[in-house]
Design an enzyme around this catalytic site. Structure first.
Site, PDB file in Angstrom:
ATOM      1  N   ARG A 228       0.839  -1.196   0.000  1.00 54.10           N
ATOM      2  CA  ARG A 228       0.000   0.000   0.000  1.00 54.10           C
ATOM      3  C   ARG A 228       0.872   1.243   0.000  1.00 54.10           C
ATOM      4  O   ARG A 228       1.844   1.328   0.749  1.00 54.10           O
ATOM      5  CB  ARG A 228      -0.931   0.013   1.218  1.00 54.10           C
ATOM      6  CG  ARG A 228      -1.868  -1.198   1.265  1.00 54.10           C
ATOM      7  CD  ARG A 228      -2.833  -1.131   2.411  1.00 54.10           C
ATOM      8  NE  ARG A 228      -3.640  -2.343   2.490  1.00 54.10           N
ATOM      9  CZ  ARG A 228      -4.586  -2.572   3.396  1.00 54.10           C
ATOM     10  NH1 ARG A 228      -4.842  -1.652   4.310  1.00 54.10           N
ATOM     11  NH2 ARG A 228      -5.268  -3.705   3.385  1.00 54.10           N
ATOM     12  N   ARG A 243       1.994   1.732  10.331  1.00 54.06           N
ATOM     13  CA  ARG A 243       1.595   1.984   8.941  1.00 54.06           C
ATOM     14  C   ARG A 243       2.821   1.865   8.050  1.00 54.06           C
ATOM     15  O   ARG A 243       3.743   2.678   8.139  1.00 54.06           O
ATOM     16  CB  ARG A 243       0.943   3.358   8.810  1.00 54.06           C
ATOM     17  CG  ARG A 243       0.481   3.677   7.398  1.00 54.06           C
ATOM     18  CD  ARG A 243      -0.550   4.792   7.382  1.00 54.06           C
ATOM     19  NE  ARG A 243      -1.886   4.274   7.698  1.00 54.06           N
ATOM     20  CZ  ARG A 243      -2.728   4.827   8.560  1.00 54.06           C
ATOM     21  NH1 ARG A 243      -2.369   5.914   9.211  1.00 54.06           N
ATOM     22  NH2 ARG A 243      -3.919   4.312   8.773  1.00 54.06           N
ATOM     23  N   GLU A 315      -6.544   0.392  14.749  1.00 49.32           N
ATOM     24  CA  GLU A 315      -7.297  -0.621  14.008  1.00 49.32           C
ATOM     25  C   GLU A 315      -6.411  -1.831  13.721  1.00 49.32           C
ATOM     26  O   GLU A 315      -5.301  -1.687  13.205  1.00 49.32           O
ATOM     27  CB  GLU A 315      -7.817  -0.039  12.692  1.00 49.32           C
ATOM     28  CG  GLU A 315      -8.617  -1.046  11.871  1.00 49.32           C
ATOM     29  CD  GLU A 315      -8.906  -0.544  10.460  1.00 49.32           C
ATOM     30  OE1 GLU A 315      -9.114  -1.393   9.572  1.00 49.32           O
ATOM     31  OE2 GLU A 315      -8.900   0.689  10.242  1.00 49.32           O
ATOM     32  N   SER A 318     -10.845  -5.543  10.194  1.00 53.31           N
ATOM     33  CA  SER A 318     -12.197  -5.129   9.834  1.00 53.31           C
ATOM     34  C   SER A 318     -12.904  -6.324   9.214  1.00 53.31           C
ATOM     35  O   SER A 318     -12.265  -7.279   8.762  1.00 53.31           O
ATOM     36  CB  SER A 318     -12.177  -3.945   8.856  1.00 53.31           C
ATOM     37  OG  SER A 318     -11.602  -4.335   7.627  1.00 53.31           O
ATOM     38  N   ARG A 372       0.654  -4.970  12.902  1.00 55.26           N
ATOM     39  CA  ARG A 372      -0.127  -4.347  13.982  1.00 55.26           C
ATOM     40  C   ARG A 372      -0.321  -5.304  15.156  1.00 55.26           C
ATOM     41  O   ARG A 372      -0.412  -4.868  16.299  1.00 55.26           O
ATOM     42  CB  ARG A 372      -1.461  -3.835  13.440  1.00 55.26           C
ATOM     43  CG  ARG A 372      -1.230  -2.672  12.465  1.00 55.26           C
ATOM     44  CD  ARG A 372      -2.479  -1.947  12.082  1.00 55.26           C
ATOM     45  NE  ARG A 372      -2.167  -0.883  11.131  1.00 55.26           N
ATOM     46  CZ  ARG A 372      -3.063  -0.068  10.593  1.00 55.26           C
ATOM     47  NH1 ARG A 372      -4.339  -0.187  10.928  1.00 55.26           N
ATOM     48  NH2 ARG A 372      -2.696   0.872   9.742  1.00 55.26           N
TER      49      ARG A 372
END
Length: 409
Positions: A228, A243, A315, A318, A372
């Site tokens: 990403r 990140r 986060e 999801s 994470r």
């Protein structure tokens, strides 16, 4: 949205094709030379006109496709309306740990435990890349193997996916690889991209297929690296492993009948919650508001875990119900099974009682986003002597190692 006469142009093309075929049929018999020549000229003119119209139709279709991609999925009636701040907490598990000593963030712990190297990676690859070292390598592999093992027990088929896919597949899954501020890495002079999630290649695995209803649901748990650009992401809250441009992830994906997608959405979030609770993490589950839903999502639940070193919730996963948003674009349908006891007046024959094909629903959810989870483990389970306790479920996947200890100087 601008009106595009796509259907009218398609009708013109079909009419010209029919006229061309009619001319071709007339030329099959024995004809007077003058008549044949006239038909040849007519066929030539039709061919030239058809080429022009077909090129025009392709351009109009592409334009219509781009317009359609800007339209997001509808939303579940229970989704909170507003921006991210309007999201609602569905569940909270555990509580923040009380430390009796001054805590460190994962960057400091990683340096003292010699677990990763951002400086060398920055020289080799650029910022937001990293080398994992020593026990951190074992920890990544443990997280991946543990997640696949646990999710497979729920009837999910393990996959390792391609990590380069066609741009068209990325678009059909609801992402825009060529858009401004895109997070997708596109490969120059090709129609291919690096994946940002295994959701994309798994979503495409049954592209342009008609599945039997008896095969549903199809449940996959997929391992891949993800890439990403993370455009615009910066700041202390996203430092270190939080990140990055490249990371490993285990993703769950389900193809199911439309009437069952809400049920499977609840199943996915329950699997995630059970995984993180078994690691001893403190987290909360959120029903994300409309303003935070990506284009494909009908409803999305996020899980945010407490990261004491970063002093915030972050986060870690999801779970999204995309209904038929992706399946329509990917051309994935299923054929309903005939009823067990068809009516007495039902017609016999091929396909009797099965009805027309239908678009199925797709769902995706993160089992493990490795960096994470490493942040969570290092920061939550650090000890006063600088060591880090490994959560018990991961120990069998780390050769029985239960503590990461500082290296002798």
């Amino acid at each position: 949205m601008e009106t595009i006469p796509n259907y009218d142009r398609w009708q013109e093309v079909e009419q010209l094709r029919a006229e061309r075929n009619a001319v071709a049929n007339k030329m099959k018999g024995k004809l007077d030379p003058s008549v044949r020549q006239a038909l040849v000229e007519e066929g030539k003119n039709l061919k030239e006109a058809l080429i022009t119209l077909e090129e025009d139709l392709v351009q109009l279709s592409d334009k219509l496709q781009l317009e359609a991609q800007s339209i997001p999925n509808s939303t579940h009636p229970d989704v909170p309306v507003g921006g991210e701040e309007s999201s609602v907490v569905r569940k909270e598990v555990g509580s923040q740990r009380n430390f009796s000593f001054t805590i460190k963030d994962h960057l400091q712990l990683g340096k003292e435990l010699d677990l990763f190297d951002f400086d060398a990676a920055a020289e080799v690859s650029g910022s937001k890349f990293y080398y994992l070292k020593n026990e951190a390598v074992l920890l990544e592999m443990a997280l991946v193997n543990w997640a696949i093992s646990e999710v497979s027990k729920k009837g999910f088929t393990p996959l390792i996916t391609p990590e380069i896919v066609r741009s068209s597949v990325v678009e059909k899954c609801g992402f825009q690889p060529r858009a401004q501020n895109t997070q997708v890495y596109s490969i120059e002079n090709s129609d291919q991209c690096l994946i940002g999630t295994a959701e994309i290649p798994v979503g495409g695995i049954h592209m342009d297929s008609i599945l039997l209803e008896s095969s549903l649901p199809l449940k996959y748990v997929a391992y891949s690296h993800c890439f990403r650009t993370e455009a615009g992401a910066a700041g202390a809250a996203t430092r270190g492993l939080y990140r990055v441009h490249q990371f490993s992830k285990v993703e769950m994906f389900i193809f199911c009948r439309p009437e069952e997608s809400d049920k499977w959405h609840e199943e996915l979030i329950t699997i995630e919650e059970d995984l993180y609770a078994s690691l001893g993490l403190h987290f909360k589950t959120l029903d994300m508001a409309t303003g935070d839903l990506g284009a494909p999502a009908y409803r999305k639940f996020d899980i945010e875990a407490w990261m004491p070193g970063l002093e915030r919730y972050g986060e870690i996963s999801s779970a999204s119900n995309c209904t038929d948003y992706q399946s329509r674009r990917l051309g994935i349908r299923y054929r309903p099974a005939p009823p067990e006891s068809p009516p007495a007046n039902a017609k016999k024959g091929k396909g009797a009682g099965s009805g027309p094909t239908q678009y199925l629903h797709t769902l995706n959810a993160t089992a493990v986003a490795v960096p994470r989870l490493i942040v969570c483990i290092l920061e939550n389970f650090q000890q006063e002597d600088g060591s880090v306790v490994i959560p018990e479920p991961l120990r069998p996947f780390m050769g029985g190692l239960d503590v990461l200890s500082p290296k002798p100087k």
